[in-house]
Design an enzyme around this catalytic site. Structure first.
Site, PDB file in Angstrom:
ATOM      1  N   VAL A  18      -9.274 -63.003  79.076  1.00  0.00           N
ATOM      2  CA  VAL A  18      -8.379 -62.902  77.917  1.00  0.00           C
ATOM      3  C   VAL A  18      -8.072 -61.437  77.637  1.00  0.00           C
ATOM      4  O   VAL A  18      -8.901 -60.554  77.882  1.00  0.00           O
ATOM      5  CB  VAL A  18      -9.039 -63.563  76.684  1.00  0.00           C
ATOM      6  CG1 VAL A  18      -8.195 -63.404  75.428  1.00  0.00           C
ATOM      7  CG2 VAL A  18      -9.311 -65.034  76.969  1.00  0.00           C
ATOM      8  N   LEU A  46     -14.188 -61.140  73.365  1.00  0.00           N
ATOM      9  CA  LEU A  46     -13.100 -61.892  73.982  1.00  0.00           C
ATOM     10  C   LEU A  46     -13.563 -62.304  75.368  1.00  0.00           C
ATOM     11  O   LEU A  46     -14.237 -61.531  76.065  1.00  0.00           O
ATOM     12  CB  LEU A  46     -11.830 -61.033  74.102  1.00  0.00           C
ATOM     13  CG  LEU A  46     -11.160 -60.582  72.804  1.00  0.00           C
ATOM     14  CD1 LEU A  46     -10.012 -59.617  73.112  1.00  0.00           C
ATOM     15  CD2 LEU A  46     -10.644 -61.765  72.010  1.00  0.00           C
ATOM     16  N   ASP A  47     -13.223 -63.505  75.792  1.00  0.00           N
ATOM     17  CA  ASP A  47     -13.587 -63.956  77.137  1.00  0.00           C
ATOM     18  C   ASP A  47     -13.017 -63.017  78.186  1.00  0.00           C
ATOM     19  O   ASP A  47     -11.963 -62.403  77.990  1.00  0.00           O
ATOM     20  CB  ASP A  47     -13.057 -65.371  77.380  1.00  0.00           C
ATOM     21  CG  ASP A  47     -13.688 -66.408  76.460  1.00  0.00           C
ATOM     22  OD1 ASP A  47     -14.788 -66.150  75.934  1.00  0.00           O
ATOM     23  OD2 ASP A  47     -13.058 -67.470  76.257  1.00  0.00           O
ATOM     24  N   ARG A  48     -13.685 -62.954  79.317  1.00  0.00           N
ATOM     25  CA  ARG A  48     -13.286 -62.018  80.360  1.00  0.00           C
ATOM     26  C   ARG A  48     -11.809 -62.142  80.768  1.00  0.00           C
ATOM     27  O   ARG A  48     -11.122 -61.135  80.921  1.00  0.00           O
ATOM     28  CB  ARG A  48     -14.195 -62.187  81.585  1.00  0.00           C
ATOM     29  CG  ARG A  48     -13.874 -61.203  82.699  1.00  0.00           C
ATOM     30  CD  ARG A  48     -14.933 -61.166  83.786  1.00  0.00           C
ATOM     31  NE  ARG A  48     -14.706 -60.012  84.646  1.00  0.00           N
ATOM     32  CZ  ARG A  48     -15.644 -59.427  85.382  1.00  0.00           C
ATOM     33  NH1 ARG A  48     -16.870 -59.884  85.352  1.00  0.00           N
ATOM     34  NH2 ARG A  48     -15.365 -58.380  86.124  1.00  0.00           N
TER      35      ARG A  48
END
Length: 253
Positions: free
Chosen positions: A88, A84-86
């Site tokens: 998110v 998951l993107d930072r």
């Protein structure tokens, strides 16, 4: 509509600020654990694997926690299945054995991971529900994706379904089901229809969230357990701020 967060989007745009320090991992983030799998609720600003910032990744924090909890003197195995993107939050699954990791990687390749996301946007989408199909290209230097012509050599098809599930006086909550797993796919495709995610300066939202998060949450993950072969469904609660809780209260289960 509920009168929550009336400030709303502004025409004036900010520049991106450095990410805030990641909060430490804590046991209350664990959503599910057995001998083969461990699922956590990732918090915004926690990173899944190491990056150029040098911040401790969640994978290492969880390994250290398991070693302390279980009194393990040797190395702890913890395989990263997906990311998951930072900025998110939401469901993140790890493998505790190499056998589980191999089987989970196969499930990912076969698109047998069923992911549902919640996204808060500042503009009502053109339709209450729709399937979005775009071709995306990636700008490695800027760590950003963009919609491009399908004829480009590096173009990759991106497909998602969304539906509008709740609204406040200024914001709209979309439930998103991914059918492909492209770089920044939800962020790019929602921006392409004029609905950038709240707080996402990179993809066109005019101002950041106070904690540098973006309002994108991995709400649920469903799969067949790679060892027991039983159905497994994991759900993560969204962040505790008032807007998230206001919108969540309107969602029909």
């Amino acid at each position: 509509m509920n009168n929550i967060d009336r400030t709303g989007p502004r025409p004036r745009r900010q520049t991106a600020s450095p990410a805030l320090p990641a909060p430490p991992f804590s046991a209350d983030q664990i959503l599910y654990e057995d001998n083969h799998l461990l699922a956590v609720c990732k918090r915004p600003s926690q990173i899944v694997q190491g990056d150029k910032t040098g911040d401790e990744p969640l994978s290492e924090s969880v390994k250290a926690y398991i070693a302390r909890r279980d009194g393990k003197a040797g190395n702890v195995f913890l395989g990263v299945v997906h990311r998951l993107d930072r900025p998110v939050s939401g469901v993140l699954l790890f493998a505790k054995t190499s056998k589980a990791l191999s089987r989970l990687n196969r499930l990912v390749q076969e698109r047998a991971f069923h992911k549902t996301y919640w996204a808060i946007v500042g503009q009502r989408p053109p339709k209450p529900e729709d399937r979005l199909v775009h071709y995306l290209c990636r700008d490695e230097a800027r760590n950003k994706s963009f919609v491009c012509a399908p004829t480009r050599k590096d173009a990759k098809e991106a497909i998602l379904d969304y539906r509008l599930v709740a609204a406040s006086d200024r914001y709209y909550l979309l439930e998103v089901a991914l059918h492909t797993g492209r770089h920044h796919q939800i962020r790019t495709q929602l921006s392409a229809i004029g609905c950038p995610i709240k707080g996402d300066l990179k993809y066109g939202f005019p101002r950041s969230n106070p904690d540098q998060s973006i309002s994108l949450h991995a709400r649920s993950l469903s799969l067949v357990h790679p060892v027991t072969q039983m159905p497994l469904s994991l759900t993560a609660e969204p962040p505790a701020d008032k807007l998230w809780q206001c919108l969540k209260a309107q969602v029909q289960i």
